[in-house]
Design an enzyme around this catalytic site. Structure first.
Site, short mmCIF file in Angstrom:
data_model
loop_
_atom_site.label_atom_id
_atom_site.label_comp_id
_atom_site.label_asym_id
_atom_site.label_seq_id
_atom_site.Cartn_x
_atom_site.Cartn_y
_atom_site.Cartn_z
N HIS A 1 57.63 -52.82 -3.82
CA HIS A 1 56.86 -51.95 -3.15
C HIS A 1 57.92 -50.80 -2.59
O HIS A 1 57.29 -49.68 -2.22
CB HIS A 1 56.23 -52.49 -1.77
CG HIS A 1 55.18 -53.35 -2.17
ND1 HIS A 1 55.20 -54.78 -3.26
CD2 HIS A 1 53.87 -53.43 -1.90
CE1 HIS A 1 54.09 -55.01 -3.06
NE2 HIS A 1 53.29 -54.43 -2.33
N LYS B 1 47.31 -58.18 7.51
CA LYS B 1 47.81 -56.85 7.53
C LYS B 1 46.88 -55.93 7.54
O LYS B 1 45.73 -56.06 6.49
CB LYS B 1 48.85 -56.63 6.50
CG LYS B 1 50.22 -56.96 6.77
CD LYS B 1 51.11 -56.34 5.73
CE LYS B 1 52.55 -56.86 5.96
NZ LYS B 1 53.33 -56.53 4.99
N ARG C 1 38.72 -54.49 22.18
CA ARG C 1 40.07 -54.99 22.28
C ARG C 1 40.10 -56.19 21.00
O ARG C 1 40.89 -57.31 21.21
CB ARG C 1 40.65 -55.49 23.41
CG ARG C 1 40.89 -54.50 24.54
CD ARG C 1 41.81 -54.91 25.65
NE ARG C 1 41.95 -53.91 26.62
CZ ARG C 1 41.16 -53.96 27.68
NH1 ARG C 1 40.24 -54.87 27.96
NH2 ARG C 1 41.43 -52.96 28.61
N HIS D 1 47.98 -49.12 -7.13
CA HIS D 1 49.02 -49.81 -6.31
C HIS D 1 49.62 -50.83 -6.98
O HIS D 1 51.09 -50.67 -7.36
CB HIS D 1 48.48 -50.39 -5.02
CG HIS D 1 49.31 -51.18 -4.29
ND1 HIS D 1 50.25 -50.71 -3.61
CD2 HIS D 1 49.49 -52.46 -4.11
CE1 HIS D 1 50.94 -51.51 -2.88
NE2 HIS D 1 50.43 -52.64 -3.35
N ARG E 1 58.50 -62.84 5.23
CA ARG E 1 57.47 -62.13 4.67
C ARG E 1 58.02 -60.96 3.93
O ARG E 1 57.10 -60.53 2.95
CB ARG E 1 56.43 -61.74 5.79
CG ARG E 1 55.23 -61.25 5.29
CD ARG E 1 54.13 -61.07 6.27
NE ARG E 1 53.05 -60.44 5.71
CZ ARG E 1 51.73 -60.40 6.28
NH1 ARG E 1 51.63 -61.06 7.54
NH2 ARG E 1 50.80 -60.18 5.65
N HIS F 1 55.63 -47.83 -3.39
CA HIS F 1 54.97 -47.05 -2.24
C HIS F 1 55.70 -45.54 -2.46
O HIS F 1 54.88 -44.65 -2.28
CB HIS F 1 55.46 -47.51 -1.20
CG HIS F 1 54.75 -48.56 -0.46
ND1 HIS F 1 54.76 -49.00 0.67
CD2 HIS F 1 53.15 -48.97 -1.15
CE1 HIS F 1 53.85 -49.94 0.89
NE2 HIS F 1 52.97 -50.09 -0.12
N LYS G 1 50.92 -67.16 -0.80
CA LYS G 1 50.91 -65.98 -0.03
C LYS G 1 50.72 -66.59 1.45
O LYS G 1 51.29 -66.14 2.49
CB LYS G 1 49.98 -65.03 -0.47
CG LYS G 1 49.81 -63.89 0.81
CD LYS G 1 49.82 -62.54 0.54
CE LYS G 1 50.03 -61.85 1.82
NZ LYS G 1 49.52 -60.31 1.74
N GLU H 1 56.39 -60.51 9.75
CA GLU H 1 57.42 -59.67 8.86
C GLU H 1 58.74 -59.63 9.48
O GLU H 1 59.27 -58.34 9.25
CB GLU H 1 56.75 -58.58 8.38
CG GLU H 1 57.23 -58.22 7.05
CD GLU H 1 56.74 -57.14 6.41
OE1 GLU H 1 55.52 -57.00 5.91
OE2 GLU H 1 57.41 -56.06 5.86
N GLU I 1 49.92 -57.88 -8.63
CA GLU I 1 50.37 -58.74 -7.61
C GLU I 1 50.46 -60.36 -7.83
O GLU I 1 51.08 -60.77 -7.32
CB GLU I 1 49.31 -58.15 -6.27
CG GLU I 1 49.66 -56.63 -6.11
CD GLU I 1 50.72 -56.49 -4.98
OE1 GLU I 1 51.64 -57.40 -4.59
OE2 GLU I 1 50.67 -55.45 -4.52
N ASN J 1 57.16 -58.09 -0.46
CA ASN J 1 57.11 -56.34 -0.62
C ASN J 1 58.05 -56.16 -1.87
O ASN J 1 58.60 -54.98 -2.30
CB ASN J 1 57.88 -55.67 0.38
CG ASN J 1 57.02 -55.86 1.77
OD1 ASN J 1 55.95 -55.59 1.74
ND2 ASN J 1 57.75 -55.68 2.83
#
Ligand code: GLY
Length: 326
Positions: free
Chosen positions: A225, A122, A100, A246, A218, A229, A204, A214, A164, A222
């Site tokens: 992205h 993330k 957990r 990426h 936040r 993506h 960041k 997010e 980035e 992106n």
């Protein structure tokens, strides 16, 4: 507001001292950077993994959990992820579900990891050909940036991180953006990049600490992205059509966002041309490489779609972005 801890150094000395605080340390590294894991310690247990996008899946997460179990890791364990974004995402996810949740920390060894993926908690894996479809947000104990690791970074990965880095400054810091373009389009010297990496990491961390889950702010991270993506999805589902990293896909996405921002009259004319020229000078791609209709289909399936709308990050000017539902 959660505290995001980022530390940095040229080599591993500071990190080694920091690790003395922990009783049980387990290192998981990308096989390609095992030399760095050994520089950290030759006595902590070490698992080497294949940190590729293809192997960023639940099987590999379970393999890490199985290994932790076989090593006798208990709730007091601290798992150190050493590698790029794939490694820190995989290890962070495994640590988040093992018993957990046990502690983990990131030692990102790529530029992309140091300015983006290794910061902010993330974690996750790809699923059914979609990137990062399964995962959780869980903060690492700390992210330790060792700049020496960039000396051996392959060019493709360097450019991925460069995109980035520029993205972060387009979001928040116009002066650093110009400095970064100037370094990336000329010498690319590590000494000149170091303060820029530290600055981007700080930006960041500051954004994430104000909106960890997010729900609002936040989302600006992106930028690029939405298309990025989609480009990655297209080349995964149409093998042989492209080999964009990426960051390269994000660079193309940023240009698209700038074009859209001009169309919507959010940005002054000329923004996209300036970004295109800057990115090209830095060695980054700028043109959409695949059919637009197919990329749009992928966008709608992207996990950033909410209630069938896309949170599209648009650029007002360098240093100021805005999120619009489209
Ligand atoms: N890579 C974007 C974020 O961490 O939110």
């Amino acid at each position: 507001m959660s505290k995001i801890k980022i530390k940095s150094g040229t080599g591993f000395a500071g990190l080694k001292i920091q690790l003395m605080k922990y009783r049980q340390i387990y290192m998981v590294c990308d096989r390609n950077v095992s030399e760095y894991a050994r520089k950290i310690s030759t006595s902590y247990p070490l698992l080497q993994i294949d940190a590729t996008e293809e192997r960023k899946n639940m099987d590999q997460v379970l393999e890490i959990c199985r290994w932790l179990l076989s090593q006798g890791a208990d709730r007091g364990a601290m798992v150190l992820a050493i590698g790029g974004g794939v490694t820190t995402d995989l290890v962070g996810f495994a640590a988040s579900i093992y018993m957990r949740g046990v502690r983990y920390a990131n030692v990102p060894t790529t530029l992309l990891g140091q300015v983006d993926a290794g910061i902010g908690g993330k974690t996750g894996v790809n699923f059914q050909s979609y990137k990062n479809m399964l995962g959780v947000i869980r903060q690492p104990e700390f992210t330790w940036i060792v700049s020496d690791t960039l000396k051996t970074l392959p060019p493709k990965q360097f450019y991925s991180g460069a995109a980035e880095l520029l993205k972060t400054f387009i979001i928040k810091d116009p002066h650093s953006y110009e400095d970064a373009v100037s370094v990336l389009s000329t010498t690319k010297e590590l000494d000149s990049l170091k303060p820029l990496i530290a600055r981007a990491a700080k930006i960041k961390a500051s954004i994430v600490s104000r909106d960890e889950n997010e729900k609002g702010l936040r989302r600006v991270l992106n930028l690029g992205h939405t298309w990025g993506h989609a480009i990655e999805w297209y080349q995964r589902t149409h093998p042989g059509t492209g080999d964009f990293s990426h960051g390269e896909a994000v660079a193309i996405g940023i240009i698209q966002a700038a074009v859209k921002s001009e169309e919507l009259k959010l940005a002054s004319p000329g923004l996209s041309d300036k970004l295109k020229a800057d990115f090209a000078a830095c060695g980054l791609p700028t043109q959409l490489p695949f059919p637009i209709e197919e990329l749009q289909e992928a966008m709608h399936k992207d996990k950033k779609s909410e209630d069938s709308a896309i949170n599209y990050v648009l650029i007002r000017r360098i240093g100021k972005v805005t999120v619009k539902k489209i």
